[in-house]
Design a protein around this motif. Structure first.
Motif, PDB file in Angstrom:
ATOM      1  N   VAL A  30       0.842  -1.198   0.000  1.00 52.43           N
ATOM      2  CA  VAL A  30       0.000   0.000   0.000  1.00 52.43           C
ATOM      3  C   VAL A  30       0.880   1.251   0.000  1.00 52.43           C
ATOM      4  O   VAL A  30       0.580   2.237  -0.688  1.00 52.43           O
ATOM      5  N   LEU A  72      -8.025   4.405  -0.220  1.00 53.02           N
ATOM      6  CA  LEU A  72      -7.329   4.086   1.022  1.00 53.02           C
ATOM      7  C   LEU A  72      -7.751   5.047   2.121  1.00 53.02           C
ATOM      8  O   LEU A  72      -8.137   6.188   1.831  1.00 53.02           O
ATOM      9  N   GLU A  79     -11.567  -1.551   2.336  1.00 55.84           N
ATOM     10  CA  GLU A  79     -10.255  -2.022   1.870  1.00 55.84           C
ATOM     11  C   GLU A  79     -10.221  -3.539   1.787  1.00 55.84           C
ATOM     12  O   GLU A  79      -9.719  -4.111   0.807  1.00 55.84           O
TER      13      GLU A  79
END
Length: 358
Positions: free
Chosen positions: A26, A55, A111
């Protein structure tokens, strides 16, 4: 490094080779997308990165802090600014192990859903974990399991070995499993073979050594584990030899003592002991040296005989000067006294008899 070249964003291969193996992916997405924004002549903000990558803002800010600590960007929170530096490969972490961020990222339900839909490995991971744990997974459970894969960077096949190992030992708590996963990640256990070696050591060898010490029903303490690792890894002793030392320790002390066993094994290590035959040879040599030592006569000190009578100790009962008596003379005087008395008595008896006759 990146360059603005007709709508193209260039990322150095060394960045991909370095950080795709050690940083949370990420964070890598955040970095690459920031390079894309700057290459397009736009300004980087937390919001536009978070929205584009779907995110949470916390992950974006964590990525800035991470790459700032790595020296790849200049980052300021207030006022907000991000400046990408030219990437220069840094030679460190030569074992190519992932850098463990201090705390696990928190993954939102959105997520986790995106990860599950876009990554077949994560879908398999959740299904496998649920099967081993034997329960439906909560949001927090999914976040922990995803962290083992994404945060700690453990491969899927290693995570499966991890779940088998923990559940076979009746550890179904995900907090416990995460702690073991963190330990494996820090120790570089990133293949099934390395995981199997770890399990062999902890599941069988440790238990065999503890049992030889008379300890059952628990795992070794950190101090005991340090001793065991020293004997196995540093001294290269087999478990069989270590068990002999533990048995000798119990016979000598009557209780478990890893420090006493360490003295035995250190002595054996200095004498290159590898087998039970070596131990028997050393024991026989010791017994023979003791036998020779005990059979050698030691000179006895000469004791001078004292012909003088021992002095009488004075105390409150005997506090006068002792006399030397002549007992032979005393006996003669006593006998003379007795003879004289006999004569006197005899004369008196004759005189009395004569008086009566008259």
């Amino acid at each position: 490094m990146f360059k603005i070249q007709g709508g193209t964003t260039n990322i150095a291969n060394s960045f991909i080779d370095t950080y795709f193996n050690k940083a949370p992916y990420v964070y890598c997405l955040v970095y690459i997308y920031a390079c894309r924004i700057i290459a397009g002549g736009e300004s980087v903000t937390n919001e536009n990165v978070a929205n584009a990558l779907r995110l949470p803002l916390s992950d974006v800010t964590s990525a800035w802090k991470y790459f700032a600590s790595e020296g790849l960007i200049e980052y300021s929170e207030n006022p907000f600014s991000v400046k990408i530096k030219e990437f220069v490969p840094i030679k460190r972490n030569t074992e190519n192990r992932p850098v463990i961020i201090k705390s696990r990222p928190e993954y939102s339900p959105e997520e986790i859903s995106v990860f599950s839909k876009t990554n077949e490995n994560i879908k398999t991971l959740f299904s496998m974990a649920q099967g081993h744990l034997g329960k439906m997974l909560s949001q927090n459970d999914l976040s922990i399991i995803l962290g083992i894969y994404d945060w700690l960077r453990l491969p899927l096949d290693v995570i499966e070995v991890l779940f088998v190992y923990c559940t076979d030992n009746n550890h179904y708590s995900l907090k416990y499993i995460e702690a073991v996963a963190l330990d494996w990640a820090e120790k570089g256990i990133d293949t099934p073979n390395k995981a199997s070696e770890y399990i062999q050591l902890h599941n069988k060898d440790y238990k065999d050594i503890l049992r030889a010490m008379g300890i059952m029903g628990r795992t070794p303490t950190p101090t005991e584990e340090k001793f065991i690792n020293k004997w196995i890894k540093d001294y290269n002793m087999t478990v069989d030899i270590i068990k002999v030392a533990c048995e000798k320790t119990i016979m000598a002390t009557g209780k478990p003592s890893f420090s006493y066993a360490d003295k035995i094994l250190s002595g054996w290590y200095s004498k290159s002991v590898k087998t039970r035959a070596d131990i028997e040879r050393i024991d026989n040599e010791y017994k023979q040296s003791k036998a020779v030592e005990n059979s050698s006569p030691s000179p006895k000190p000469q004791v001078q005989q004292n012909t003088q009578p021992a002095p009488v100790k004075k105390n409150r009962f005997v506090n006068y000067t002792q006399r030397n008596w002549d007992f032979d003379r005393i006996r003669k005087l006593e006998q003379g006294y007795i003879d004289n008395q006999v004569k006197t008595n005899s004369s008196s008896s004759v005189s009395d008899r004569d008086n009566k006759n008259e």
